[in-house]
Design an enzyme around this catalytic site. Structure first.
Site, PDB file in Angstrom:
ATOM      1  CB  THR A 137       6.496   3.613  -3.432  1.00 22.35           C
ATOM      2  OG1 THR A 137       6.834   4.743  -2.628  1.00 22.35           O
ATOM      3  CG2 THR A 137       7.695   3.233  -4.287  1.00 22.35           C
ATOM      4  CD  GLU A 183       1.523  -1.821   4.622  1.00 22.12           C
ATOM      5  OE1 GLU A 183       1.259  -0.992   3.748  1.00 22.12           O
ATOM      6  OE2 GLU A 183       2.206  -1.553   5.632  1.00 22.12           O
ATOM      7  N   GLY A 199       0.611   4.640   5.948  1.00 20.90           N
ATOM      8  CA  GLY A 199      -0.697   4.601   5.290  1.00 20.90           C
ATOM      9  C   GLY A 199      -1.723   3.807   6.080  1.00 20.90           C
ATOM     10  CE  LYS A 241       9.417   7.212   1.952  1.00 23.90           C
ATOM     11  NZ  LYS A 241       8.474   6.225   1.490  1.00 23.90           N
ATOM     12  CB  THR A 294      -0.872   0.010   1.278  1.00 23.16           C
ATOM     13  OG1 THR A 294      -1.681  -1.164   1.276  1.00 23.16           O
ATOM     14  CG2 THR A 294      -1.788   1.239   1.324  1.00 23.16           C
ATOM     15  CB  ALA A 316       9.789   0.953   3.945  1.00 22.92           C
TER      16      ALA A 316
HETATM   17  C1  5RP Z   1       1.488   1.984   4.306  1.00 21.84           C
HETATM   18  C2  5RP Z   1       2.961   1.800   4.298  1.00 21.84           C
HETATM   19  C3  5RP Z   1       3.719   2.350   3.137  1.00 21.84           C
HETATM   20  O1  5RP Z   1       4.475   1.343   2.574  1.00 21.84           O
HETATM   21  C4  5RP Z   1       4.611   3.449   3.606  1.00 21.84           C
HETATM   22  O2  5RP Z   1       3.825   4.406   4.313  1.00 21.84           O
HETATM   23  C5  5RP Z   1       5.323   4.127   2.451  1.00 21.84           C
HETATM   24  O3  5RP Z   1       4.420   4.884   1.712  1.00 21.84           O
HETATM   25  P1  5RP Z   1       4.826   5.692   0.411  1.00 21.84           P
HETATM   26  O4  5RP Z   1       5.214   4.702  -0.633  1.00 21.84           O
HETATM   27  O5  5RP Z   1       3.558   6.453   0.062  1.00 21.84           O
HETATM   28  O6  5RP Z   1       5.960   6.623   0.763  1.00 21.84           O
HETATM   29  O7  5RP Z   1       3.549   1.225   5.178  1.00 21.84           O
HETATM   30  O8  5RP Z   1       0.918   1.524   5.501  1.00 21.84           O
END
Ligand code: 5RP
Length: 218
Positions: free
Chosen positions: A31, A103, A97, A121, A28, A83
Site C-alpha cells: 500500500t 516503523e 513486511g 484490514k 513499508t 497495517a
Molecule cells: C510492514 C507492514 C505493512 O504496513 C503491513 O504489512 C501492510 O502491508 P501491505 O500494505 O502490503 O498490505 O507493517 O512491516
C-alpha cells in the site's frame, strides 16, 4: 475493484496530508508503494523522506526523493504507513513486511500517523493476523516459550532477517482484547526488540480504499 486498486486509492489519497517543504515519514509495504509513487509526483515540493525500511528507501531514491537518516530530524509532521489489521480504536497489527521496529521508530517521531489500508484490514478484535515479533536471534526459543505462556502459537518466519539483523516470530492464535497491555507485556520480554502491536502509538487518520474510492476518517 481489486484489492490492489483499493490499496492504490488509499495510497494516493494520503497525498492530501503532505505539506509543502516537509520531510515525510514513509512506511513499508504494497500500500505504501502506491503512496511512494504518489509522492514522486510532488517531489519538487517536499524536502524528502525518512524511511522505515531498505526496500522503501530504494524505491524513494529511484524516484529521486532524498532520504534522510532518522537521526537527522527531530520530528516529522506525518508518517504514512499501512497495517495488517486495524480496529475501531485505531490500534494496529503491523510487521507483515518485517519492518515493524523501524516503523515504530519513525511513527514515534511523527505528529500524525496516517494509516492507509484496503477494507480487508478492518477488524473488531486484533489477532487473526499472526502477530509479528522482532527478536534477537539467540532469544528465539526463549521468546517462543514465553509466547506459548501468553496463549499464542509461535512460528519462526523462515528465511527472513530484518533490516536490523534479527529474526521474526509470528504468533498465531491470539485474540487481542487488551492491545496496550499485551504490547507492554511482550516488549518487556528479554530478547524482544519490538512487538508489531501499535496500540500505544496508534493511527490518527485512517484512509480506507473501498469499492467507492478512498474513505477518510480524520
Ligand atoms: C510492514 C507492514 C505493512 O504496513 C503491513 O504489512 C501492510 O502491508 P501491505 O500494505 O502490503 O498490505 O507493517 O512491516
Amino acid at each position: 475493484m481489486t484489492q490492489d486498486e483499493m490499496k492504490k486509492a488509499a495510497g494516493w489519497a494520503a497525498l492530501k496530508y503532505v505539506e509543502k517543504g516537509s520531510i515525510v515519514g514513509v512506511g513499508t509495504g504494497s500500500t505504501v508503494n502506491h503512496f511512494i509513487d504518489a509522492l514522486g509526483t510532488v517531489k519538487e515540493d517536499i524536502k524528502g523522506a525518512v524511511s522505515s525500511s531498505e526496500v522503501s528507501t530504494e524505491k524513494l531514491k529511484q524516484l529521486g526523493i532524498e532520504v534522510f537518516d532518522c537521526n537527522q530530524v527531530s520530528s516529522l509532521d506525518i508518517y504514512v504507513d499501512g497495517a495488517d489489521e486495524i480496529n475501531a480504536a485505531r490500534e494496529m497489527i503491523k510487521g507483515g513486511g518485517a519492518a515493524l521496529t523501524r516503523e515504530k521508530i519513525v511513527a514515534a517521531i511523527s505528529d500524525k500517523f496516517v494509516c492507509i489500508v484496503d477494507g480487508t484490514k478492518a477488524v473488531d478484535v486484533l489477532g487473526s493476523f499472526p502477530l509479528p515479533v522482532e527478536v534477537i536471534p539467540m532469544a528465539r526459543s526463549y521468546v517462543g516459550r514465553e509466547m506459548v505462556k501468553l496463549g499464542g502459537d509461535p512460528v519462526y518466519r523462515e528465511g527472513v532477517t530484518t533490516d536490523n539483523g534479527n529474526i521474526i516470530i509470528d504468533v498465531h492464535g491470539l485474540s487481542i482484547t487488551h492491545p496496550k497491555e499485551l504490547e507492554d507485556k511482550i516488549n518487556a520480554i528479554a530478547g524482544v526488540v519490538t512487538v508489531g502491536l501499535f496500540a500505544h502509538r496508534g493511527a490518527d487518520v485512517v484512509i480506507t480504499g473501498t469499492e467507492n474510492g478512498a474513505q477518510i476518517e480524520d
